[in-house]
Scaffold this motif. Structure first.
Motif, PDB file in Angstrom:
ATOM      1  N   MET A 160       0.935  -1.223  -0.149  1.00 29.83           N
ATOM      2  CA  MET A 160      -0.006  -0.509  -0.098  1.00 29.83           C
ATOM      3  C   MET A 160       0.625   1.680   0.295  1.00 29.83           C
ATOM      4  SD  MET A 160      -2.716  -1.081   2.717  1.00 29.83           S
ATOM      5  CE  MET A 160      -4.107   0.150   2.066  1.00 29.83           C
ATOM      6  N   HIS A 161       0.341   2.077  -0.603  1.00 30.82           N
ATOM      7  CA  HIS A 161       1.363   3.527  -0.758  1.00 30.82           C
ATOM      8  C   HIS A 161       0.118   4.250  -0.353  1.00 30.82           C
ATOM      9  CE1 HIS A 161       4.946   1.020  -3.154  1.00 30.82           C
ATOM     10  NE2 HIS A 161       3.996   0.645  -3.223  1.00 30.82           N
ATOM     11  N   GLU A 162       0.145   6.204   0.214  1.00 28.32           N
ATOM     12  CA  GLU A 162      -0.652   6.898   0.210  1.00 28.32           C
ATOM     13  C   GLU A 162      -0.088   8.015   0.241  1.00 28.32           C
ATOM     14  OE1 GLU A 162      -2.083   9.650   2.425  1.00 28.32           O
ATOM     15  OE2 GLU A 162      -0.431   9.006   2.692  1.00 28.32           O
ATOM     16  N   LYS A 163      -0.816   8.860  -0.404  1.00 27.06           N
ATOM     17  CA  LYS A 163      -0.203  10.441  -1.054  1.00 27.06           C
ATOM     18  C   LYS A 163      -1.910  11.244  -0.855  1.00 27.06           C
ATOM     19  CE  LYS A 163       2.497  13.436  -3.765  1.00 27.06           C
ATOM     20  NZ  LYS A 163       3.630  13.616  -4.656  1.00 27.06           N
ATOM     21  N   ASP A 164      -1.715  12.644  -0.343  1.00 25.98           N
ATOM     22  CA  ASP A 164      -2.586  12.952   0.261  1.00 25.98           C
ATOM     23  C   ASP A 164      -4.394  12.856   0.047  1.00 25.98           C
ATOM     24  OD1 ASP A 164      -0.384  15.015  -0.019  1.00 25.98           O
ATOM     25  OD2 ASP A 164      -0.664  15.068  -2.129  1.00 25.98           O
ATOM     26  N   GLY A 165      -4.144  11.792   0.410  1.00 26.84           N
ATOM     27  CA  GLY A 165      -5.291  10.973   0.627  1.00 26.84           C
ATOM     28  C   GLY A 165      -5.816   9.810   0.506  1.00 26.84           C
ATOM     29  N   THR A 166      -4.828  10.175  -1.456  1.00 24.50           N
ATOM     30  CA  THR A 166      -4.562   8.599  -1.812  1.00 24.50           C
ATOM     31  C   THR A 166      -4.238   7.495  -1.476  1.00 24.50           C
ATOM     32  OG1 THR A 166      -5.557   9.955  -3.950  1.00 24.50           O
ATOM     33  CG2 THR A 166      -4.412   7.831  -4.204  1.00 24.50           C
ATOM     34  N   VAL A 167      -4.974   6.260  -1.700  1.00 25.02           N
ATOM     35  CA  VAL A 167      -3.457   4.900  -1.465  1.00 25.02           C
ATOM     36  C   VAL A 167      -4.255   3.878  -2.094  1.00 25.02           C
ATOM     37  CG1 VAL A 167      -3.520   3.043   0.316  1.00 25.02           C
ATOM     38  CG2 VAL A 167      -4.872   5.683   1.513  1.00 25.02           C
ATOM     39  N   MET A 168      -3.115   3.024  -2.970  1.00 28.47           N
ATOM     40  CA  MET A 168      -2.291   2.093  -4.016  1.00 28.47           C
ATOM     41  C   MET A 168      -2.203   0.948  -3.562  1.00 28.47           C
ATOM     42  SD  MET A 168      -0.307   2.721  -7.284  1.00 28.47           S
ATOM     43  CE  MET A 168       0.905   3.031  -6.258  1.00 28.47           C
ATOM     44  N   VAL A 169      -2.993   0.520  -4.091  1.00 25.63           N
ATOM     45  CA  VAL A 169      -2.566  -1.732  -3.915  1.00 25.63           C
ATOM     46  C   VAL A 169      -2.166  -1.573  -4.934  1.00 25.63           C
ATOM     47  CG1 VAL A 169      -3.434  -3.080  -2.887  1.00 25.63           C
ATOM     48  CG2 VAL A 169      -4.818  -1.521  -2.068  1.00 25.63           C
ATOM     49  N   VAL A 170      -0.725  -2.265  -4.781  1.00 27.71           N
ATOM     50  CA  VAL A 170      -0.341  -3.131  -5.936  1.00 27.71           C
ATOM     51  C   VAL A 170       0.251  -4.613  -5.649  1.00 27.71           C
ATOM     52  CG1 VAL A 170       1.743  -2.819  -7.007  1.00 27.71           C
ATOM     53  CG2 VAL A 170       0.985  -0.686  -6.057  1.00 27.71           C
ATOM     54  N   SER A 171      -0.407  -5.247  -6.596  1.00 28.66           N
ATOM     55  CA  SER A 171      -0.525  -6.668  -5.946  1.00 28.66           C
ATOM     56  C   SER A 171       0.634  -6.881  -6.860  1.00 28.66           C
ATOM     57  CB  SER A 171      -1.301  -7.536  -6.975  1.00 28.66           C
ATOM     58  OG  SER A 171      -1.712  -8.900  -6.286  1.00 28.66           O
ATOM     59  N   ARG A 172       1.789  -7.922  -6.145  1.00 25.13           N
ATOM     60  CA  ARG A 172       2.437  -8.591  -6.595  1.00 25.13           C
ATOM     61  C   ARG A 172       2.627  -9.989  -8.072  1.00 25.13           C
ATOM     62  NH1 ARG A 172       4.495 -10.112  -1.697  1.00 25.13           N
ATOM     63  NH2 ARG A 172       3.975 -12.627  -2.107  1.00 25.13           N
ATOM     64  N   GLY A 173       1.409  -9.997  -8.661  1.00 20.97           N
ATOM     65  CA  GLY A 173       0.628 -10.720  -9.147  1.00 20.97           C
ATOM     66  C   GLY A 173       0.971 -12.117  -8.713  1.00 20.97           C
ATOM     67  N   LEU A 174       0.269 -12.492 -10.484  1.00 20.17           N
ATOM     68  CA  LEU A 174       0.906 -14.529 -10.046  1.00 20.17           C
ATOM     69  C   LEU A 174       1.324 -15.315 -10.746  1.00 20.17           C
ATOM     70  CD1 LEU A 174      -3.052 -14.761 -10.009  1.00 20.17           C
ATOM     71  CD2 LEU A 174      -1.835 -15.239  -7.615  1.00 20.17           C
ATOM     72  N   GLY A 175       0.977 -14.612 -12.388  1.00 20.73           N
ATOM     73  CA  GLY A 175       1.896 -14.879 -13.422  1.00 20.73           C
ATOM     74  C   GLY A 175       3.756 -14.041 -13.636  1.00 20.73           C
ATOM     75  N   ASN A 176       3.814 -14.898 -15.051  1.00 24.31           N
ATOM     76  CA  ASN A 176       5.271 -14.156 -15.379  1.00 24.31           C
ATOM     77  C   ASN A 176       5.015 -14.350 -16.171  1.00 24.31           C
ATOM     78  OD1 ASN A 176       6.619 -14.667 -12.219  1.00 24.31           O
ATOM     79  ND2 ASN A 176       6.938 -16.812 -13.057  1.00 24.31           N
ATOM     80  N   SER A 177       6.346 -13.472 -17.317  1.00 29.43           N
ATOM     81  CA  SER A 177       6.270 -13.560 -18.889  1.00 29.43           C
ATOM     82  C   SER A 177       7.795 -13.023 -19.446  1.00 29.43           C
ATOM     83  CB  SER A 177       5.292 -12.117 -19.318  1.00 29.43           C
ATOM     84  OG  SER A 177       5.361 -11.321 -20.941  1.00 29.43           O
ATOM     85  N   THR A 178       7.940 -12.402 -19.948  1.00 36.43           N
ATOM     86  CA  THR A 178       9.298 -12.310 -20.484  1.00 36.43           C
ATOM     87  C   THR A 178      10.065 -13.197 -19.579  1.00 36.43           C
ATOM     88  OG1 THR A 178       9.246 -11.012 -21.669  1.00 36.43           O
ATOM     89  CG2 THR A 178      10.789 -11.293 -21.441  1.00 36.43           C
ATOM     90  N   PHE A 179      10.591 -13.231 -18.311  1.00 31.52           N
ATOM     91  CA  PHE A 179      11.153 -13.866 -17.572  1.00 31.52           C
ATOM     92  C   PHE A 179      10.866 -15.022 -17.185  1.00 31.52           C
ATOM     93  CE2 PHE A 179      13.764 -13.650 -13.113  1.00 31.52           C
ATOM     94  CZ  PHE A 179      15.351 -14.226 -13.476  1.00 31.52           C
ATOM     95  N   PRO A 180      11.381 -16.006 -16.478  1.00 35.30           N
ATOM     96  CA  PRO A 180      10.074 -17.175 -16.156  1.00 35.30           C
ATOM     97  C   PRO A 180      10.338 -17.111 -14.912  1.00 35.30           C
ATOM     98  CG  PRO A 180      12.596 -17.702 -17.087  1.00 35.30           C
ATOM     99  CD  PRO A 180      12.867 -16.475 -17.289  1.00 35.30           C
ATOM    100  N   PHE A 181      10.507 -16.717 -13.954  1.00 32.74           N
ATOM    101  CA  PHE A 181      11.102 -17.117 -12.170  1.00 32.74           C
ATOM    102  C   PHE A 181      11.207 -15.574 -11.424  1.00 32.74           C
ATOM    103  CE2 PHE A 181      14.476 -20.107 -14.436  1.00 32.74           C
ATOM    104  CZ  PHE A 181      13.822 -20.894 -14.139  1.00 32.74           C
ATOM    105  N   ARG A 182      10.532 -16.350 -10.212  1.00 34.39           N
ATOM    106  CA  ARG A 182       9.792 -15.239  -9.712  1.00 34.39           C
ATOM    107  C   ARG A 182      11.163 -15.419  -8.232  1.00 34.39           C
ATOM    108  NH1 ARG A 182       5.453 -12.432  -8.133  1.00 34.39           N
ATOM    109  NH2 ARG A 182       3.828 -12.697 -10.186  1.00 34.39           N
TER     110      ARG A 182
END
Length: 274
Positions: free
Chosen positions: A235-257
């Motif tokens: 979660m990121h907050e600035k001036d009353g706006t909160v943004m949630v960033v998901s790490r997600g589920l899949g991969n694309s160009t790079f094959p590993f997490r």
């Protein structure tokens, strides 16, 4: 000694393989709470975010993924893009997943760059609407609960939405004091969300930085943010706006997490305590 080295190499390879498997398939359900000026009727409202599946398969028929979503028992499910992968596009597999989750809770969707790059966006969107998904590309939907309402807004991915700032401004016009939630694929547009006074934003796209540095909570690289990106998870907050960033589920160009297990996000809305 020779055989001991061979055995050591085999054991090391097995351990590395197990580690990589766990990092790429060990699903997490990350629970968050948003405290804010939400309508009383939405106190305790639970939102489940699915981000960047990219045609990845978890077990047979996505059973581990579906089990975690069902266990969460969300009020709504939001998908913030890249359900498809442009490099291995499978609309049928994506729709099998969609047809399961629409039976769990109402589903809302905005597109990511991979949907449009796949060449299958028109087919996917038609089939999702037929299955009961609400697509919020540059649109809005009013949600009611216990006599109160919130507004759910959505932006189509920037790749096909170059005037996203103007569109977001139009979507926010007339919102007044209404609590609003925005679905958007890209976290790097945070300043635009802040400028328009969005209350809560769900994003993905960054893949958690793909490889994370342990203890520093720092990702190595993210699309459209480059090396050592600022917005990769949490979660990121600035001036009353909160943004949630998901790490997600899949991969694309790079094959590993690495140090970056795939995640679903469960966020619960809570009224601020006076």
């Amino acid at each position: 000694m020779k055989y001991k080295r061979i055995i050591s190499c085999i054991c090391g390879g097995l351990l590395l393989g197990a580690f990589l498997y766990w990092q790429n398939d060990g699903l997490m359900l990350t629970k968050m709470t948003y405290h804010g000026d939400i309508p009383e009727g939405f106190d305790g409202y639970k939102i489940l975010q699915v981000a960047d599946l990219q045609n990845k398969v978890f077990g047979k028929d996505q059973e581990p993924l579906l089990r975690k979503i069902k266990q969460s028992a969300p009020d709504i499910i939001v998908l913030t893009g890249d359900l498809l992968d442009r490099n291995r596009t499978d609309v049928d597999a994506a729709m099998e997943f969609i047809k399961e989750i629409v039976n769990i809770a109402p589903v809302y969707f905005v597109s990511g760059n991979h949907e449009h790059q796949s060449g299958e966006w028109e087919r996917l969107s038609d089939e999702m609407v037929e299955a009961g998904v609400t697509i919020l590309n540059n649109g809005k939907s009013i949600i009611q609960r216990k006599g109160d309402t919130i507004t759910l807004l959505g932006l189509a991915d920037k790749r096909v939405n170059p005037h996203y700032d103007k569109i977001l401004h139009t979507l926010m016009a007339g919102q007044g004091d209404s609590f609003n939630i925005l679905l958007s694929h890209r976290p790097e547009l945070f300043e635009s969300y802040v400028a328009e006074g969005v209350d809560l934003v769900f994003t993905g796209h960054a893949h958690g930085g793909q490889i994370r540095i342990p203890f520093l909570k720092q990702g190595i690289f993210a699309p459209h943010q480059g090396f050592f990106p600022k917005y990769t998870e949490g979660m990121h907050e600035k001036d009353g706006t909160v943004m949630v960033v998901s790490r997600g589920l899949g991969n694309s160009t790079f094959p590993f997490r690495i140090f970056n297990r795939p995640e679903l996000i469960e966020l619960t809305l809570r009224m601020e305590q006076e």
